[in-house]
Each structure stands twice: as structure tokens, then as C-alpha cells.
Design a protein around this motif. Structure first.
Motif, PDB file in Angstrom:
ATOM      1  N   THR A   1      -7.940   3.759   9.807  1.00  0.00           N
ATOM      2  CA  THR A   1      -7.176   3.630   8.570  1.00  0.00           C
ATOM      3  C   THR A   1      -6.233   2.439   8.720  1.00  0.00           C
ATOM      4  OG1 THR A   1      -5.393   5.053   9.381  1.00  0.00           O
ATOM      5  CG2 THR A   1      -7.185   6.138   8.144  1.00  0.00           C
ATOM      6  N   VAL A   2      -5.661   2.025   7.620  1.00  0.00           N
ATOM      7  CA  VAL A   2      -4.692   0.926   7.668  1.00  0.00           C
ATOM      8  C   VAL A   2      -3.494   1.321   8.530  1.00  0.00           C
ATOM      9  CG1 VAL A   2      -3.058  -0.431   6.293  1.00  0.00           C
ATOM     10  CG2 VAL A   2      -5.403  -0.093   5.472  1.00  0.00           C
ATOM     11  N   THR A   3      -2.947   2.505   8.294  1.00  0.00           N
ATOM     12  CA  THR A   3      -1.791   2.944   9.072  1.00  0.00           C
ATOM     13  C   THR A   3      -2.149   3.081  10.547  1.00  0.00           C
ATOM     14  OG1 THR A   3      -0.851   4.048   7.143  1.00  0.00           O
ATOM     15  CG2 THR A   3      -0.024   4.748   9.293  1.00  0.00           C
ATOM     16  N   GLY A   4      -3.310   3.615  10.842  1.00  0.00           N
ATOM     17  CA  GLY A   4      -3.754   3.735  12.226  1.00  0.00           C
ATOM     18  C   GLY A   4      -3.890   2.382  12.901  1.00  0.00           C
TER      19      GLY A   4
ATOM     20  N   SER B   1       3.713   7.376   7.203  1.00  0.00           N
ATOM     21  CA  SER B   1       4.253   6.274   6.407  1.00  0.00           C
ATOM     22  C   SER B   1       3.646   4.938   6.813  1.00  0.00           C
ATOM     23  CB  SER B   1       5.770   6.222   6.573  1.00  0.00           C
ATOM     24  OG  SER B   1       6.294   5.025   6.056  1.00  0.00           O
ATOM     25  N   VAL B   2       3.009   4.277   5.866  1.00  0.00           N
ATOM     26  CA  VAL B   2       2.475   2.948   6.135  1.00  0.00           C
ATOM     27  C   VAL B   2       3.620   1.950   6.350  1.00  0.00           C
ATOM     28  CG1 VAL B   2       2.208   2.217   3.719  1.00  0.00           C
ATOM     29  CG2 VAL B   2       0.724   1.248   5.462  1.00  0.00           C
TER      30      VAL B   2
ATOM     31  N   ARG C   1      -4.804   9.282  14.734  1.00  0.00           N
ATOM     32  CA  ARG C   1      -4.684  10.659  14.235  1.00  0.00           C
ATOM     33  C   ARG C   1      -3.355  10.755  13.489  1.00  0.00           C
ATOM     34  NH1 ARG C   1      -8.934  13.017  16.522  1.00  0.00           N
ATOM     35  NH2 ARG C   1      -9.474  12.393  18.650  1.00  0.00           N
ATOM     36  N   LEU C   2      -3.434  10.689  12.179  1.00  0.00           N
ATOM     37  CA  LEU C   2      -2.224  10.618  11.362  1.00  0.00           C
ATOM     38  C   LEU C   2      -1.749  12.001  10.959  1.00  0.00           C
ATOM     39  CD1 LEU C   2      -3.198   7.669   8.986  1.00  0.00           C
ATOM     40  CD2 LEU C   2      -2.145   7.570  11.255  1.00  0.00           C
ATOM     41  N   GLU C   3      -0.446  12.204  11.063  1.00  0.00           N
ATOM     42  CA  GLU C   3       0.161  13.438  10.593  1.00  0.00           C
ATOM     43  C   GLU C   3       0.277  13.372   9.067  1.00  0.00           C
ATOM     44  OE1 GLU C   3       3.313  10.392  11.087  1.00  0.00           O
ATOM     45  OE2 GLU C   3       1.626  11.017  12.337  1.00  0.00           O
ATOM     46  N   ASP C   4       0.419  14.527   8.405  1.00  0.00           N
ATOM     47  CA  ASP C   4       0.615  14.550   6.954  1.00  0.00           C
ATOM     48  C   ASP C   4       1.845  13.724   6.607  1.00  0.00           C
ATOM     49  OD1 ASP C   4      -1.577  16.168   6.575  1.00  0.00           O
ATOM     50  OD2 ASP C   4      -0.415  18.035   6.474  1.00  0.00           O
ATOM     51  N   GLY C   5       1.724  12.903   5.593  1.00  0.00           N
ATOM     52  CA  GLY C   5       2.842  12.085   5.139  1.00  0.00           C
ATOM     53  C   GLY C   5       3.108  10.857   5.997  1.00  0.00           C
TER      54      GLY C   5
ATOM     55  N   LEU D   1       0.837  -1.198   0.000  1.00  0.00           N
ATOM     56  CA  LEU D   1       0.000   0.000   0.000  1.00  0.00           C
ATOM     57  C   LEU D   1       0.874   1.251   0.000  1.00  0.00           C
ATOM     58  CD1 LEU D   1      -2.702  -0.972   2.656  1.00  0.00           C
ATOM     59  CD2 LEU D   1      -2.982  -0.908   0.176  1.00  0.00           C
ATOM     60  N   THR D   2       0.400   2.280  -0.672  1.00  0.00           N
ATOM     61  CA  THR D   2       1.096   3.562  -0.635  1.00  0.00           C
ATOM     62  C   THR D   2       0.749   4.277   0.669  1.00  0.00           C
ATOM     63  OG1 THR D   2      -0.729   4.791  -1.641  1.00  0.00           O
ATOM     64  CG2 THR D   2       0.869   3.752  -3.151  1.00  0.00           C
TER      65      THR D   2
END
Length: 195
Positions: free
Chosen positions: A75-78, A127-128, A121-125, A60-61
């Protein structure tokens, strides 16, 4: 040869690709043992689920990993961040008895008035891949704690005492629940499906 005998022969034949004691499935995940004792079965299912988290999130990007497709912060990253710190909590704080201030949470807010959604709560950019690497590292730490203990051992790190068996069972439930979330998220993001 009858069906049962054929299945048992396949299970015992490493060349067959179905040796549950040592084998990997088509996605490279460790197969839980079919005839293991309690500890091997619990450890095997947790290992399979941890590997599934990584399989589900591979490729994933950063944009896809951060995309909220459910109308919530999920989200996936979260989820990767959440699972990494859940590993730290249960295996460092509870099983290892490490003081909360020394556990090394990376994403969770453990302040006096915590933000319960901090890891989401993801910051801009965001990274997954960084979250995937952190999850892998957290799981390695969990394995080190697990290796030192017996299933029947009581752990008292935080709250009421419980057995390591309880912690492993809970982690199977926790990880499986979030693998289900990852199933939904990744299908909505890029159409991928699969176990």
C-alpha cells in the motif's frame, strides 16, 4: 545563437527555471545537477527521488493510503513506512554505525524472529500523513549522517564494509524502485500520473 549555446545559457540563468544546480522542477523537487561532480550527482538524484516519494503521496486520504490494490500487502502507507525505516537502516545502522537496538526503527520488526512484512501490516486508521512525516524525518536524519562523510569512506555498521558511494547508489536504486510502485498504486487509486 546555436541550440547548445542557448541550452547552456538557460542552464546558467536562474530566471529560466532550469538552473539544475539550484532549481526546482514544476512539482517543487530539486533538480539533480547537470554538470555536478560525482557526489553532487548522487546526492542530487537521491534528493529528487525522495522528493518524488512525497509528491506522489501528497493529498491521499488515510483510506486511499491503506488501500491494497495489487492483491498483496503493498500500500502507499506501507511503502512510506518501509522507505522511512530503510533510510534509518542504511544511514544510521550502516553509515552511522549505530547499534541495531538504538537505530530507532519505527515500523520494521527487528526482533529475533522478525515479521518481514511488519511495516506493511497496517492497523485500522493508519495515517498516510503520519507516514509521510516520518519519512521526511528519516530522510533528514540520513542527510545529517551523509554530511559527515566522504564518498570514498568505508562504512562498517552492519555486515561487510562498503563505501558511502555504494550506499548512495543502493539508496537511489531502492527509492526509485518504490517510486515505480507508488506510480502504479496512485494511478490505480485516483488516476494520477506523472513523473
Amino acid at each position: 545563437m546555436d541550440r547548445l549555446a542557448a541550452e547552456q545559457q538557460d542552464e546558467d540563468d536562474p530566471a529560466s527555471g532550469t538552473d539544475a544546480e539550484e532549481g526546482l522542477d514544476a512539482d517543487g523537487r530539486p533538480e539533480p545537477p547537470l554538470r555536478g561532480d560525482e557526489a553532487a550527482t548522487l546526492d542530487g538524484f537521491l534528493a529528487f527521488l525522495r522528493a518524488t516519494v512525497l509528491v506522489k503521496t501528497a493529498g491521499l486520504t488515510d483510506e486511499q493510503g491503506a488501500r491494497p490494490v495489487l492483491g498483496t500487502l503493498t500500500t502507499v502507507t506501507g511503502l512510506l513506512r518501509h522507505l522511512a525505516d530503510v533510510e534509518r537502516y542504511w544511514f544510521r545502522a550502516v553509515v552511522g554505525g549505530v547499534p541495531e537496538s538504538e537505530v530507532g526503527y519505527r515500523w520494521m520488526d527487528v526482533s529475533e524472529n522478525p515479521d518481514r512484512d511488519a511495516e506493511f501490516r497496517l492497523e485500522d486508521g493508519a495515517s498516510v500523513e503520519e507516514a509521510r512525516t516520518d519519512y521526511r524525518e528519516a530522510c533528514e536524519g540520513s542527510l545529517a549522517q551523509r554530511a559527515q562523510r566522504d564518498l570514498h569512506e568505508e562504512v562498517r555498521g552492519t555486515g561487510e564494509p562498503r563505501t558511502l558511494r555504494w550506499v548512495l547508489t543502493h539508496m537511489i536504486e531502492e527509492t526509485a524502485r518504490h517510486v515505480g510502485h507508488l506510480d502504479v498504486l496512485t494511478e490505480l487509486i485516483d488516476g494520477r500520473t506523472g513523473e
